[in-house]
Design an enzyme around this catalytic site. Structure first.
Site, PDB file in Angstrom:
ATOM      1  N   ASN A  44       0.830  -1.110  -0.060  1.00 31.75           N
ATOM      2  CA  ASN A  44      -0.156  -0.078  -0.095  1.00 31.75           C
ATOM      3  C   ASN A  44       0.694   1.319   0.002  1.00 31.75           C
ATOM      4  OD1 ASN A  44      -2.650  -1.525   0.052  1.00 31.75           O
ATOM      5  ND2 ASN A  44      -1.871  -1.960   2.080  1.00 31.75           N
ATOM      6  N   LYS A 132       0.818 -12.204  -3.027  1.00 35.38           N
ATOM      7  CA  LYS A 132       1.894 -11.231  -3.636  1.00 35.38           C
ATOM      8  C   LYS A 132       3.083 -11.188  -2.769  1.00 35.38           C
ATOM      9  CE  LYS A 132       2.923  -6.539  -4.859  1.00 35.38           C
ATOM     10  NZ  LYS A 132       2.842  -5.647  -3.855  1.00 35.38           N
ATOM     11  N   HIS A 152      -2.510  -4.050 -10.142  1.00 35.47           N
ATOM     12  CA  HIS A 152      -2.340  -3.746 -11.460  1.00 35.47           C
ATOM     13  C   HIS A 152      -2.392  -4.820 -12.408  1.00 35.47           C
ATOM     14  CE1 HIS A 152      -1.953   0.350  -9.515  1.00 35.47           C
ATOM     15  NE2 HIS A 152      -0.870  -0.294  -8.740  1.00 35.47           N
TER      16      HIS A 152
END
Length: 185
Positions: A44, A132, A152
């Site tokens: 983030n 991730k 993304h």
């Protein structure tokens, strides 16, 4: 851009894309724990900001043991620039405490000799460590072929029709890691 400029770069890019050669980059060896914490700090936020947070953390707390036993408010202050500092501090200190309790030290170097599946299960057991983050540790630190999927990449994969429109980020990660050949990850 004018015709003729960048021809060398374009040729090199085509050469690399089509697989004749792989670009070999010398990577500084970092500990698995360095990589995991660095990746948690990157959540983030931007790379630039997460690098500042990591540098600040290591300046204030030079060892993982000192982070583990440090005053949470002081650890949080040291990573404040990266955002979500209280949450990230709690997760990092929790991971360090669990690793220390299990192994007697703040080290994850034993993971280097483990299978990808073991590493995925092990790291995913920690709160705040998702696919991730695990994928980044596998690829960037352990030099294993893996395909991290951030928001993304996920949105792009959906937009390009590589995965169904309703596919979750985790489903996209699983799908792309099955479909993308290891030699191009």
């Amino acid at each position: 851009w004018r015709s003729g400029e960048g021809d060398d770069a374009d040729a090199e890019a085509r050469h690399l894309i089509h697989g004749e050669d792989r670009l070999q980059v010398e990577v500084e060896r970092v500990s698995v724990l360095d990589s995991l914490v660095g990746t948690i700090l990157s959540q983030n936020t931007t790379d630039k900001t997460s690098h500042k947070a990591y540098a600040s953390l290591k300046s204030a707390f030079p060892t993982w043991e000192s982070v583990r036993t440090g005053d949470p408010s002081k650890v949080a202050e040291s990573i404040k620039v990266g955002g979500l500092s209280e949450i990230k501090t709690g997760r990092i200190q929790s991971i360090l405490s669990a690793v220390h309790k299990e192994r007697g030290e703040c080290s994850l170097e034993h993971l280097r000799s483990m299978s990808d599946e073991y590493i995925k299960r092990y790291l995913s057991a920690f709160k705040g460590v998702g696919p991730k983050t695990v994928s980044c540790v596998l690829m960037f630190c352990l030099q294993r072929p893996d395909f991290p999927v951030d928001v993304h990449v996920w949105k792009l994969a959906v937009a390009l029709g590589w995965v169904p429109a309703k596919a979750s980020r985790e489903q996209t990660y699983e799908h792309l890691n099955r479909k993308v050949p290891s030699d191009v990850k």
